[in-house]
Structure formats: structure tokens, C-alpha cells
Design a protein around this motif. Structure first.
Motif, PDB file in Angstrom:
ATOM      1  N   UNK A  47       0.833  -1.199   0.000  1.00 11.92           N
ATOM      2  CA  UNK A  47       0.000   0.000   0.000  1.00 11.92           C
ATOM      3  C   UNK A  47       0.872   1.255   0.000  1.00 11.92           C
ATOM      4  N   UNK A  48       0.559   2.181  -0.903  1.00 12.47           N
ATOM      5  CA  UNK A  48       1.337   3.408  -1.061  1.00 12.47           C
ATOM      6  C   UNK A  48       0.387   4.599  -1.101  1.00 12.47           C
ATOM      7  N   UNK A  69       2.776   6.913   3.281  1.00  8.59           N
ATOM      8  CA  UNK A  69       2.769   5.448   3.381  1.00  8.59           C
ATOM      9  C   UNK A  69       3.470   4.930   2.135  1.00  8.59           C
ATOM     10  N   UNK A  70       4.450   4.052   2.309  1.00  9.35           N
ATOM     11  CA  UNK A  70       5.322   3.730   1.188  1.00  9.35           C
ATOM     12  C   UNK A  70       5.597   2.230   1.078  1.00  9.35           C
ATOM     13  N   UNK A  95      -2.684   5.378   7.076  1.00 10.66           N
ATOM     14  CA  UNK A  95      -3.013   3.970   6.814  1.00 10.66           C
ATOM     15  C   UNK A  95      -4.465   3.683   7.175  1.00 10.66           C
ATOM     16  N   UNK A  96      -4.918   4.184   8.322  1.00  8.79           N
ATOM     17  CA  UNK A  96      -6.301   3.970   8.746  1.00  8.79           C
ATOM     18  C   UNK A  96      -7.280   4.577   7.744  1.00  8.79           C
ATOM     19  N   UNK A 106      -2.343   5.684  -3.684  1.00  6.56           N
ATOM     20  CA  UNK A 106      -1.551   5.923  -4.887  1.00  6.56           C
ATOM     21  C   UNK A 106      -1.351   4.616  -5.642  1.00  6.56           C
ATOM     22  N   UNK A 107      -1.071   3.550  -4.903  1.00  4.34           N
ATOM     23  CA  UNK A 107      -0.970   2.213  -5.485  1.00  4.34           C
ATOM     24  C   UNK A 107      -1.113   1.198  -4.361  1.00  4.34           C
TER      25      UNK A 107
END
Length: 375
Positions: A47-48, A69-70, A95-96, A106-107
Motif C-alpha cells: 500500500x502506497x 505510506x510507502x 493507513x487507517x 496511490x498504489x
């Protein structure tokens, strides 16, 4: 904090529905526990979320991005409580909000009950939001000051077309108020007439109105007085056990997280650096950042007075320009040239947790940092 051992999930109105057993305490990392419940409730994969940085007023040009978040991956098992911890700005709340679909990723991919919800829109997204609800951090700004408590708690019913009869809706709202420790007779009062702890209870009641499967609590007690925090935490524990909820609990206070959570994920600059069962992570943290967080927790023990503590040096780097490879290497006491050249992956280091570190800590090193559990 796991769900009870029974095979039913009770709604706030006393109804019962089947619910899977909680995940076993030994579950670690991003691998499903295989507990026969059909897999994890939520799967997060790579998750990004990057927030663009722009320059210009009329014509804007992208000059960079904040990497909130990367590329994180983890599972949330049915009936468990997963804690997210880390310093301010590490990406916990982002993230939440991504899981809630309040932000567009983003992806990456978010699966809820085996279905990818990352790009859902319209009626399909609305249906998912009946199953995923959130308790927000600030009980003062998360409630509409122009609406009565009855209207606020009953709003989810109106949005999703449930309980159209006014009498039935009022009765359901009053039962919700009673279930979270509020006086049902205060149905027509406004938010400013309640204390901070009572307002947070209102937020809890609103989140429970649709009997969700996943409840995200974003630092639910950080804005409350210490005397009120224990009341709200005990309320959440009781509701989780009684209703069979799956909970994502976000907090800064590591003592609270240990009290509330089955598993814990530690985040730093948009990355998960360690994840595993709470007992294993607190007893033998392997990542230097996790150990530094635990060493900073104040302990009410006179015998430890005068013990030397080694706080982390330096400042948290900017998420718009994070360090290369391991993002913690600029502050890590064990950093080696490899740490700035190759990014470590989450791996099992034979301690019960998954750790993203080339040189995980030993028990002797933990004791030297003042981490009590390592002694």
C-alpha cells in the motif's frame, strides 16, 4: 484483546449473528493464520500513499511528494485487535484512512473479506462502509455542533436507508447510548453539553450503529484526560469482546497498546519495521526503533531510579525526502554501510516477530538500552 470464544457476534441491539473465532496469539507477520475462518478479514499489500508537493498558483507544477505510506503489507485477522504505533508523522492515521477509503491510495491493494476495495466507488463503496467504521481522534471536532446527539448517532441509519420509522430509530439510538454508558434521556442534547469522555462515547456509539465487522480507533484517548482514558479503553475492550469486533487500534502510548492489542505493528516514516504478537514484541523487540520506543516509556519503579537511558539522537527525517534504503539508518546506533545501500525486508528473526533490519538487536544490547523486558 481477542473476541470471546463463542461462535456468535452480538449487535448493539441484542441480536446475535455468527462470528469466527479470534486469531491465535502466535500469528505473526503478513501470513494468514489459517484458522478456518476463510482467511484474514483485511489484507493490505504494498500500500502506497504519496501526497504531491506543488509549486505555483495558476499553473501548478509537481516538485515532489510526501511519502506518507510507502509500500506496507499486513493482515488483520478476524476477531483480533491490531495495534499501530510510531512517532507522529509515521503514517499510522494515513493507513487507517486508506483502509476506510477516506483517502485514495496511490498504489497497492486493500482486500476486505477477499474482495479488492481499493478502487470501489458509488454504491459498492457505500456497502463496504457499512462494515468498516472509525472512531476519530478528536471528540470535539468529529461531532457536528449544530445537531443533537440523537441525530448524530442516528445519521448512519439515515444514510444507509435503515430504520425509516422515527420511533424505531429513536429506540435504537437510545439503546446504543445505553450500551456505551450514556444516559438515553440525553437524546436531545447537543455536543457542547457533554464532557470530552462523553463525546468520545458518542463517537463510539455512532461507529457501532451499523454493527460493523471492522472498527478503526484512531488514537481514541489521546485528547482525553488521564482520568477518563481508562474508562474509554475499558469500554472498547468490553464492546470488542461482547460484539466480536475486529479492531485496528492506533496510539502513541505503548503501555495502552500492550493492554489492548493482540498484535502490534511498528511504523517509521511510512514503513512497517516490526510486526508480531504483542507479548513477543514487548518481551524481545528486535528492531532498534522498537527498542528505543520501549526504552522511552516511563516506569513507576523506584529501584530503577538513576538508570542510564539512551534516547535516539537526531530528528525524524522529512517524509518528502526520506533516507535511502533503511529509513532508520540516520538515527540507528547499529547502522552499517549496508543499511544505506540495501533496504531490509520484513523477515522472521526467530523471535516471534517479523523485523525489517539487517542487524537485529540481541538481548544483551536490549538490556544495555534499558529495555526492562529484555532482562
Amino acid at each position: 484483546m481477542s473476541a470471546g470464544e463463542g461462535d456468535t457476534r452480538t449487535s448493539p441491539f441484542g441480536e446475535e449473528a455468527p462470528v469466527p473465532s479470534a486469531a491465535p496469539a502466535a500469528q505473526t507477520g503478513i501470513v494468514s493464520s489459517g484458522n478456518g475462518s476463510g482467511g484474514p478479514l483485511v489484507r493490505v499489500r504494498q500500500l502506497v500513499k504519496h501526497f504531491p508537493l506543488t509549486r505555483g498558483i495558476i499553473i501548478q507544477h509537481k516538485i515532489g511528494a510526501v511519502r506518507a505510506v510507502d509500500g506496507i503489507s499486513f493482515d488483520i485477522e478476524r476477531g483480533e485487535t491490531l495495534g499501530l504505533v510510531g512517532e507522529t508523522g509515521c503514517g499510522k492515521s494515513t493507513t487507517a484512512r486508506l483502509i476506510m477509503r477516506l483517502l485514495e491510495a496511490t498504489s497497492g491493494e486493500i482486500d476486505f473479506e477477499g474482495k479488492d476495495i481499493t478502487r470501489l466507488k458509488g454504491a459498492a463503496l457505500k456497502a463496504v462502509r457499512r462494515e468498516v467504521q472509525m472512531i476519530f481522534q478528536d471528540p470535539y471536532s468529529s461531532l457536528n455542533p449544530r445537531k443533537t446527539i440523537g441525530s448524530i448517532i442516528g445519521e448512519p441509519f439515515a444514510i444507509h436507508g435503515m430504520l425509516p420509522d422515527r420511533g424505531e430509530r429513536k429506540q435504537a439510538v437510545q439503546k446504543l447510548m445505553e450500551s456505551v454508558g450514556l444516559n438515553p434521556e440525553h437524546y436531545n442534547r447537543y455536543p457542547h453539553e457533554f464532557s470530552g469522555g462523553q463525546r468520545q462515547r458518542i463517537g463510539v456509539a455512532r461507529a457501532l450503529a451499523l454493527n460493523p465487522k471492522l472498527l478503526i480507533a484512531d488514537e481514541p484517548v489521546s485528547a482525553l484526560d488521564v482520568s477518563i482514558q481508562a474508562q474509554v479503553l475499558n469500554l472498547l475492550r468490553d464492546l470488542q469482546r461482547r460484539l466480536g469486533l475486529t479492531v485496528v487500534f492506533i496510539a502513541h502510548d505503548l503501555s495502552v497498546v500492550r493492554h489492548m492489542c493482540d498484535r502490534v505493528a511498528v511504523m517509521y516514516l511510512g514503513k512497517v519495521v516490526e510486526i508480531g504478537p504483542g507479548d513477543a514484541l514487548y518481551d524481545f523487540p528486535r528492531h532498534p526503533y522498537t527498542a528505543a520506543l520501549l526504552a522511552a516509556v516511563p516506569v513507576a519503579d523506584p529501584t530503577r531510579r538513576g538508570e542510564e537511558r539512551r534516547p535516539l539522537g537526531g530528528d525524524v527525517p522529512s517524509p518528502a525526502n526520506p533516507p535511502s534504503a533503511c529509513r532508520f539508518h540516520t538515527r540507528c546506533p547499529k547502522a552499517q554501510p549496508l543499511c544505506s545501500e540495501q533496504e531490509p525486508l520484513l523477515e522472521d528473526k526467530d523471535s516471534g516477530t517479523m523485523v525489517a533490519c539487517h542487524f537485529p538487536l540481541t538481548r544483551d544490547e536490549l538490556a544495555g538500552m534499558g529495555v526492562r523486558s529484555a532482562r
